[in-house]
Write a protein that holds these residues in place. Sequence first.
Motif: not given
Length: 286
Positions: A107-113
């Motif tokens: 995941y990229a930073k601040d992306a939704e998990v």
Amino acid sequence: RFVTRQHSNCLDLLKKTSSAELPLDKYFRAVSAIRSRAFALNEDDFPLGPINPHIAKRNSKKRQVILPMNDSLNHRRGAKTKMEVDNLSFESEAKHTMWRVTSGDTYAKDAEVFHSYGDRRSNLELFLNYGFAMQENGNIRIGFDTIDFLEAAAIANPSIFQSSPGNFSMKGIQSRLEMVTRLRHARARQDLALFYVDIDDDGVPEPCEWLRSMLHTFDYVGLALGCENEKAQMLPRDILAAMLKARLREINELCELIPKAKEHRMQNKSEFNIDSQEEEELEHWE
């Protein structure tokens, strides 16, 4: 029916212990909230608290629990998310339990998990259990009930299974299936239908175990009722095909009705008295 019966049982207990009221609509809402957010965890792997004495004990080690914040993760098929627990000892030497959610996805930073609610869940299951459906969902599950099965059998071999007042074999089969239906409806965790067929990504139908068993049984039932050997061997295939064709006809009929319903709604828009948000929701579902 099961939830309604449980509500009645709760009311009986409340009358004995307090004067509190429990309206059916609020009970439905509470059950819906729990069933759509609870996780099934193994009590041996996760240190869970003692069971409330008012909750019926079960032989299963699985426990339904609520995990705040973890239930906020949205569903995505194939998400490699798992839940772990650590017992941590701090300076006070008191043990604290920490829940950790880890993912094998990048995941990229601040992306939704995302979390997978079940990679094989169909849109019907997702909608009934969680209130949403996915536009791109490779899992298809088609449900059937007793009448669907009996009508398909009559189409597969009318001379043997055609419903008529004097056809005692069909009455016996129907009584058996209805009894099984009642027993399955009495269970806490219910199937979405008495029978169902899963369609895989290649379009191959896979009947559930109960349907597969019934189809295999009809091979012998056909022979016992005078069906020729070759036709009896083809009965399971023919019955399943008739069930799927009947459901396809129903879907096609619904697809034809949706544009007509939309046209009727637009022509009589003022009579429905719906606001802009409701209008957007209707257009989305249509």
